[in-house]
Design an enzyme around this catalytic site. Structure first.
Site, PDB file in Angstrom:
ATOM      1  CG  LEU A  80     -12.218  53.197 -16.438  1.00  0.00           C
ATOM      2  CD1 LEU A  80     -11.764  53.114 -17.896  1.00  0.00           C
ATOM      3  CD2 LEU A  80     -12.785  51.857 -15.982  1.00  0.00           C
ATOM      4  CB  SER A  98     -11.406  60.876 -11.406  1.00  0.00           C
ATOM      5  OG  SER A  98     -11.073  61.581 -10.245  1.00  0.00           O
ATOM      6  CB  SER A 138     -16.339  64.472  -5.176  1.00  0.00           C
ATOM      7  OG  SER A 138     -17.474  63.677  -4.898  1.00  0.00           O
ATOM      8  CB  ILE A 139     -16.206  59.860  -2.788  1.00  0.00           C
ATOM      9  CG1 ILE A 139     -17.310  60.816  -2.338  1.00  0.00           C
ATOM     10  CG2 ILE A 139     -15.871  58.873  -1.683  1.00  0.00           C
ATOM     11  CD1 ILE A 139     -16.972  61.612  -1.109  1.00  0.00           C
ATOM     12  CD  GLN A 181      -7.775  58.642  -8.958  1.00  0.00           C
ATOM     13  OE1 GLN A 181      -8.051  59.831  -9.090  1.00  0.00           O
ATOM     14  NE2 GLN A 181      -6.569  58.165  -9.232  1.00  0.00           N
ATOM     15  CB  VAL A 182     -12.427  53.416 -11.026  1.00  0.00           C
ATOM     16  CG1 VAL A 182     -12.345  52.019 -11.609  1.00  0.00           C
ATOM     17  CG2 VAL A 182     -13.552  53.494 -10.013  1.00  0.00           C
ATOM     18  CE  LYS A 230     -16.113  54.086  -5.455  1.00  0.00           C
ATOM     19  NZ  LYS A 230     -17.590  53.879  -5.391  1.00  0.00           N
ATOM     20  CG  ASP A 254     -25.749  57.541  -6.434  1.00  0.00           C
ATOM     21  OD1 ASP A 254     -26.400  58.518  -6.858  1.00  0.00           O
ATOM     22  OD2 ASP A 254     -24.513  57.559  -6.313  1.00  0.00           O
TER      23      ASP A 254
END
Length: 545
Positions: A129, A131, A133-134, A136-137, A152, A287
């Site tokens: 769904l 993406s 750098s750390i 993706q979902v 995740k 964040d």
């Protein structure tokens, strides 16, 4: 350096030179080896001369990959390091990368949970769904109740890449104080260390799950912020499962206006959410960029936010909160003396700081801000100016305040994007004054008493025994002190006697020696013998003390 680090360093140098970033090298004598190295690499031209320096730096970091993209995002909040034009470009860095294979994501999830995916989930979508750098979902449903969820997953093999680039960053940071006149004040190793901690925290999804659970508890039944539910039974260090939510990205102004969202109320609630997190809860989402904030489709006339991605959070202790609130109020009252004193009292700057000089520096930097109407003054830039000025007076890097500053800039930017007329000071001032009032005076005393009542109620039956024990201890202590005093007096008497014997012995020995030199026969030896005996006796007594 290892061969791998050397190859990576060459790649970084090549990318930087291809974007003309050798312009960042100061033209001082210490940097001549770097400038000479640039001439040796003449075959790598600057291919982007038509772009500004800030834009070229942003593009170079994007080309170097996710670790450097996130580093640039963090540097964008440290405006004491770069001119505003460069910092503004760094703030535009987007953390978007290609997704890895969905089959590999499935394998990682199954390994983490210890069984086939279908044991717990239905309708797993192998195409990501989103993406970054750390991680993706992926979307799915809980088998137990059909609840829509997102899973995740940390990117495979990301940790070795991060560690390798961080090691290289530390090496580069060691060179900065040697190459820049102001390099030591910038504390480059602390900057890298702060970034390393942020990244490592983001890699632990159990930490993110705990953060989300805490924030959900803080905003339970809130009309301003919704935090999705975390399904902790399925969470591991590299896998996080949470409720799927739907909303409009907060940056999609057209979509928000199309459903007649109350933009003024939405902007003001963003400010309220931020200050509630910081001052009421001492725990804030650090964040809050547009990609992590959505607005619910429901009730556009009474809108509320939906927050995701809680990998980075901040907290302030009680003293930091009070000093920060008083700083804001003193600044907007233009009481720069108070601002300077608060920085010293809080320990943010050294205690030997000259308050008069510090006050003058703050006044010089901040007074021009008030040439603007109050509604146009940026809260975030006020804080930024204060911290930048304080750093000239050796203010230590305060990671929690750096996070706060970054978050405040995000909140303020979003608020004014939603509603350009937002008066952030007018919105925040009542909250700050009410919070400060609750921390001092009668309300604070009553609250402290209420908090302590259960403890004292529990201890009350033990009070007579505690008083008796205390009196007994005091009595025994007095007896011990008297015994010790008597012993010390005896020791002092013995010491004086020993010193007396030593003195007498030395005197007799000296007299005997003088008589011996004068030519007398037997008398001198009598004096010398008596003096030696007296001296030895005194010495032995002194050694026993």
């Amino acid at each position: 350096m290892t061969p791998g680090e050397l190859r990576r360093l060459y790649l970084i140098i090549r990318v930087f030179l291809s974007y003309g970033l050798d312009e960042l090298i100061p033209r001082i004598r210490l940097t001549w080896p770097l400038r000479f190295g640039r001439y040796l690499l003449f075959w790598i031209p600057n291919r982007h001369k038509d772009k500004s320096l800030g834009e070229r730096l942003r593009l170079a970091l994007q080309e170097l990959g996710p670790v450097w993209i996130k580093f640039g995002q963090m540097l964008s909040t440290r405006r004491d390091l770069f001119p505003p034009a460069i910092a503004d470009q760094l703030a535009l860095l987007q953390d978007r990368v290609a997704s890895f294979d969905g089959a590999l994501a499935r394998q990682y999830i199954e390994t983490a949970l210890g069984g086939a995916l279908e044991t717990w989930f239905d309708d797993f979508e192998p195409i990501a769904l989103a993406s970054a750098s750390i991680a993706q979902v992926h979307t799915a449903r809980l088998k137990e109740n059909g609840q829509e969820i997102v899973i995740k997953v940390i990117r495979p093999d990301i940790l070795p890449i991060i560690k390798a680039d961080i090691r290289l960053m530390y090496r580069l940071a060691n060179w900065v104080p040697m190459l820049l006149p102001d390099g030591r004040r910038l504390r480059p190793r602390e900057v890298v260390r702060e970034y390393e901690k942020t990244l490592i925290d983001e890699l632990n999804l159990l930490r993110e799950a705990a953060n989300a659970i805490q924030l959900r508890r803080n905003f339970e039944n809130s009309s301003t912020l919704y935090v999705p539910e975390i399904y902790s039974d399925y969470c591991r260090e590299n896998v996080l499962v949470m409720e799927r939510v739907y909303g409009i990205p907060v940056s999609d102004i057209e979509a928000l206006e199309a459903q007649n969202t109350n933009m003024r109320l939405l902007a003001e609630r963003g400010v309220q959410v931020f200050f509630t997190q910081v001052f009421r809860d001492s725990f804030f989402h650090a964040d809050m960029h547009p990609g992590n904030i959505f607005v619910s489709y429901e009730h556009p006339e009474d809108p509320f936010y939906i927050g995701i991605d809680y990998g980075i959070v901040g907290s302030l202790n009680k003293d930091d909160k009070r000093y920060l609130a008083e700083n804001f109020i003193a600044f907007f009252n233009r009481d720069y003396r108070k601002v300077a004193e608060l920085h010293v009292d809080s320990g943010w700057v050294p205690s030997d700081t000259n308050v008069e000089d510090f006050e003058f520096a703050i006044r010089t930097v901040c007074e021009p801000i008030f040439e603007k109407p109050l509604a146009e003054i940026s809260f975030g830039h006020v804080l930024l100016n204060l911290f930048n000025t304080a750093r000239r007076f050796n203010m230590a890097v305060q990671p929690q305040l750096v996070l706060l500053q970054k978050t405040l800039l995000y909140v303020e930017g979003l608020g004014r994007q939603l509603y350009p007329q937002l008066d952030l000071w007018k919105t925040a001032k009542p909250f700050l004054e009410e919070w400060l009032h609750s921390q001092v005076g009668l309300p604070a005393v009553i609250r402290a008493l209420k908090e302590k009542v259960p403890y004292w109620a529990e201890k009350l039956p033990e009070l007579p025994e505690l008083v008796y024990d205390s009196l007994q201890q005091h009595k025994h202590l007095q007896v011990s002190i008297e015994k010790l005093s008597g012993h010390l007096r005896g020791q002092q008497i013995k010491q004086r006697q020993s010193q007396y014997l030593l003195g007498v012995g030395a005197t007799l020995f000296l007299c005997g020696s003088l008589f011996l030199l004068s030519g007398l026969a037997n008398i001198p030896w009598l004096f010398i013998g008596a003096g030696t005996v007296s001296w030895l006796f005194g010495w032995c007594r002194l050694c026993k003390i």
